[in-house]
Design an enzyme around this catalytic site. Structure first.
Site, mmCIF file in Angstrom:
data_model
loop_
_atom_site.group_PDB
_atom_site.id
_atom_site.type_symbol
_atom_site.label_atom_id
_atom_site.label_comp_id
_atom_site.label_asym_id
_atom_site.label_seq_id
_atom_site.Cartn_x
_atom_site.Cartn_y
_atom_site.Cartn_z
ATOM 1 N N HIS A 1 -11.688 9.844 3.698
ATOM 2 C CA HIS A 1 -12.737 9.976 3.717
ATOM 3 C C HIS A 1 -12.998 9.107 2.368
ATOM 4 O O HIS A 1 -12.450 8.556 2.336
ATOM 5 C CB HIS A 1 -13.153 11.426 3.173
ATOM 6 C CG HIS A 1 -12.225 11.865 1.952
ATOM 7 N ND1 HIS A 1 -11.120 12.454 1.668
ATOM 8 C CD2 HIS A 1 -12.806 11.359 0.390
ATOM 9 C CE1 HIS A 1 -11.046 13.064 0.936
ATOM 10 N NE2 HIS A 1 -11.930 12.073 -0.859
ATOM 11 N N HIS B 1 -13.908 16.785 3.632
ATOM 12 C CA HIS B 1 -15.059 16.539 4.262
ATOM 13 C C HIS B 1 -14.968 15.577 4.661
ATOM 14 O O HIS B 1 -13.289 15.151 4.978
ATOM 15 C CB HIS B 1 -15.270 16.284 2.394
ATOM 16 C CG HIS B 1 -14.389 15.714 1.174
ATOM 17 N ND1 HIS B 1 -12.967 15.744 1.432
ATOM 18 C CD2 HIS B 1 -14.488 14.456 0.496
ATOM 19 C CE1 HIS B 1 -12.549 15.300 0.418
ATOM 20 N NE2 HIS B 1 -13.327 14.907 0.266
ATOM 21 N N HIS C 1 -14.275 5.981 -4.227
ATOM 22 C CA HIS C 1 -12.827 5.344 -3.582
ATOM 23 C C HIS C 1 -12.842 5.917 -2.533
ATOM 24 O O HIS C 1 -13.902 6.371 -1.585
ATOM 25 C CB HIS C 1 -11.731 6.877 -4.317
ATOM 26 C CG HIS C 1 -12.030 8.195 -3.458
ATOM 27 N ND1 HIS C 1 -12.719 8.712 -4.730
ATOM 28 C CD2 HIS C 1 -11.759 9.087 -3.049
ATOM 29 C CE1 HIS C 1 -13.071 10.347 -4.587
ATOM 30 N NE2 HIS C 1 -12.359 10.372 -3.393
ATOM 31 N N HIS D 1 -7.230 19.300 -7.492
ATOM 32 C CA HIS D 1 -9.548 19.402 -6.645
ATOM 33 C C HIS D 1 -9.169 20.838 -6.905
ATOM 34 O O HIS D 1 -8.639 21.078 -6.101
ATOM 35 C CB HIS D 1 -9.763 18.400 -6.268
ATOM 36 C CG HIS D 1 -9.487 17.308 -5.890
ATOM 37 N ND1 HIS D 1 -9.933 16.316 -7.685
ATOM 38 C CD2 HIS D 1 -9.533 16.108 -5.243
ATOM 39 C CE1 HIS D 1 -9.540 14.934 -7.102
ATOM 40 N NE2 HIS D 1 -9.355 15.127 -5.604
ATOM 41 N N TYR E 1 -5.420 9.526 -8.037
ATOM 42 C CA TYR E 1 -6.448 8.549 -7.592
ATOM 43 C C TYR E 1 -5.689 7.424 -8.743
ATOM 44 O O TYR E 1 -5.433 7.279 -10.056
ATOM 45 C CB TYR E 1 -7.352 8.887 -9.025
ATOM 46 C CG TYR E 1 -8.692 10.018 -8.054
ATOM 47 C CD1 TYR E 1 -9.722 9.704 -6.805
ATOM 48 C CD2 TYR E 1 -9.434 10.183 -8.750
ATOM 49 C CE1 TYR E 1 -9.933 10.738 -6.570
ATOM 50 C CE2 TYR E 1 -10.279 11.234 -8.118
ATOM 51 C CZ TYR E 1 -10.546 11.313 -6.996
ATOM 52 O OH TYR E 1 -11.640 12.094 -6.888
ATOM 53 N N GLU F 1 -7.407 6.949 -2.756
ATOM 54 C CA GLU F 1 -6.942 8.419 -3.389
ATOM 55 C C GLU F 1 -5.952 8.274 -2.603
ATOM 56 O O GLU F 1 -6.018 8.432 -0.960
ATOM 57 C CB GLU F 1 -8.122 9.686 -3.102
ATOM 58 C CG GLU F 1 -7.452 10.693 -3.713
ATOM 59 C CD GLU F 1 -8.371 11.695 -3.307
ATOM 60 O OE1 GLU F 1 -9.549 11.663 -2.531
ATOM 61 O OE2 GLU F 1 -8.255 12.843 -3.987
HETATM 62 FE FE LIG Z 1 -11.461 12.370 -2.386
#
Ligand SMILES: [Fe+2]
Ligand code: FES
Lengths: 309, 105
Positions: free
Chosen positions: A154, A201, A216, A248, A257, A267
């Protein structure tokens, strides 16, 4: 077939300040597979387990950042329909002929109100992952070269007009909103996480005054252990690390990151919950953004909000 | 051999080797709140103005360094390497952090 329309992130084209230094980084440290170079000087990569010709393309430029982010759609009819739907919605679209990118079919390109260029395509040359389609082994030797993520997962993009972008992805492109962080006044979304399938996502956006910024590009790892191994390899190679390894709150994904040699953040990501389109959106209030970003440390790292390329 | 970098208006001085960027030397001082971003010349948070001395640079994103900036030697500290003692003015996001007493940061 349940999964139709937009299938997955397919490619990102990112600008780098020194091509050969970046090739060495992406090939030998991140462990992507170099699949070609074109007449424009762009270098094409894919992750070891990806089957299509390319997913990450770099080009030398005098500024860092992202040129465009592309999604694979089901087939040519879907591409034509989405092109028409985008036009009907009021967005200008452009057709980039097949072959303009190596191994890649015709692309439909448009610009979001956040300033980001998005592409859709239906065809990319299947080069395979080096494992036979009959009686496949679970992995190949390429898995051990560098960090070696399995796929481009993503991107998180920063720019203005996130509410408009949200509408385009949900009303035209068939995405749904998995999670969001509210603005401090609770009236709008400061950041949104959108999915086109059952991944937590496929793309995310955060409200930011400057258009077209890259926060990112994210690469998928197979386990938390592999994320830690990625951290070891970053340190062995003096890669500039931003945040992590940590988890997260938003998405529940495990993460590091870090920055490429030109200051483009990337990432290494693992996990995340598996949403369905009928699930209710998960909401984070702005005062809990710290947990959303870094759940164990409950810390809203300043660089997350201010450092982009 | 290391060079001495002096930050104007702050009294801060530090040693910086020729193969070490001005930003990583500054970061080593451990001043709280130094905005260390991408360290690759891409994000622009580490801008400084070189007011004296010799140095070399590596490529930095022109999104954050205009022609005028180049002429005025307003550059990204993570891409500047000293080749003599240097004097530097911190500008932009760095300024508040370096020139404010730690207690007020
Ligand atoms: Fe991400
Ligand atoms: S830290 Fe990003 S440009 Fe210097």
């Amino acid at each position: 077939m349940a999964l139709t329309g937009v299938l997955r992130p397919g490619h990102a084209q990112v600008r780098v300040l020194d091509l050969e230094e970046s090739v060495r980084f992406y090939r030998d440290v991140l462990g992507l597979v170099e699949t070609g170079r074109d007449a424009q000087g762009r270098v094409y990569f894919k992750c070891w387990d990806e089957r299509d010709h390319n997913s990450y393309v770099i080009r030398e430029a005098d500024r860092a950042g992202i040129d465009f982010f592309g999604f694979r759609v089901l087939d040519q009819a879907t591409l034509d329909r989405l092109d028409a739907d985008l036009k009907a919605y009021g967005l200008a679209t452009e057709r980039i002929p097949a072959g303009e990118m190596l191994g890649t079919g015709e692309r439909v390109r448009f610009t979001l109100p956040s300033g980001h260029v998005i592409e859709l395509y239906a065809d990319k040359h299947k080069v395979g992952n080096g494992i036979p389609l009959v009686n496949p082994a679970p992995w190949s030797k390429a898995r051990d070269h560098g960090i070696a993520p399995v796929r481009l997962d993503h991107a998180l993009l920063y720019g203005p007009n996130v509410a408009e972008v949200h509408k385009i992805f949900t009303e035209v492109l068939g995405f749904y909103l998995v999670e969001r962080v509210l603005t401090p006044d609770g009236q709008g979304n400061a950041a949104i996480w959108l999915s086109c399938g059952q991944k937590v996502h496929d793309i995310a956006f955060a409200e930011y005054p400057e258009p077209g910024k890259l926060h990112h590009c994210s690469f998928l790892m197979e386990s938390w252990d592999q994320v830690l191994r990625a951290g070891d390899i970053m340190s062995m190679n003096q890669v500039a690390v931003d945040i992590g390894p940590t988890r997260h709150g938003v998405t529940r994904g495990c993460t590091i990151y870090a920055w490429d040699p030109s200051g483009n953040r990337f990432e290494t990501f693992f996990g995340g919950h598996l949403p369905y389109p009928d699930y209710e959106t998960l909401t984070w209030t702005f005062d809990n953004f710290g947990q959303g970003l870094d759940y164990p440390q409950r810390k809203l790292h300043e660089t997350f909000l201010t450092v982009v390329s | 051999m290391t060079h001495t970098v002096s930050i104007e208006d702050s009294g801060v001085r530090y040693a910086c080797a020729p193969q070490e960027s001005l930003l990583s030397g500054l970061h080593r001082l451990g001043l709280r709140g130094i905005p260390v971003g991408c360290r690759g010349g891409g994000c622009g948070v580490c801008k400084v103005e070189i007011t004296g001395g010799e140095f070399s640079t590596r490529a930095m994103s022109r999104d954050h360094v205009s022609d005028d900036d180049l002429a005025q030697r307003r550059l990204l500290a993570c891409r500047v390497y000293p080749s003599s003692d240097l004097s530097v003015k911190v500008i932009g996001k760095l300024q508040k952090k370096v020139c404010t007493p730690a207690a007020d940061r």
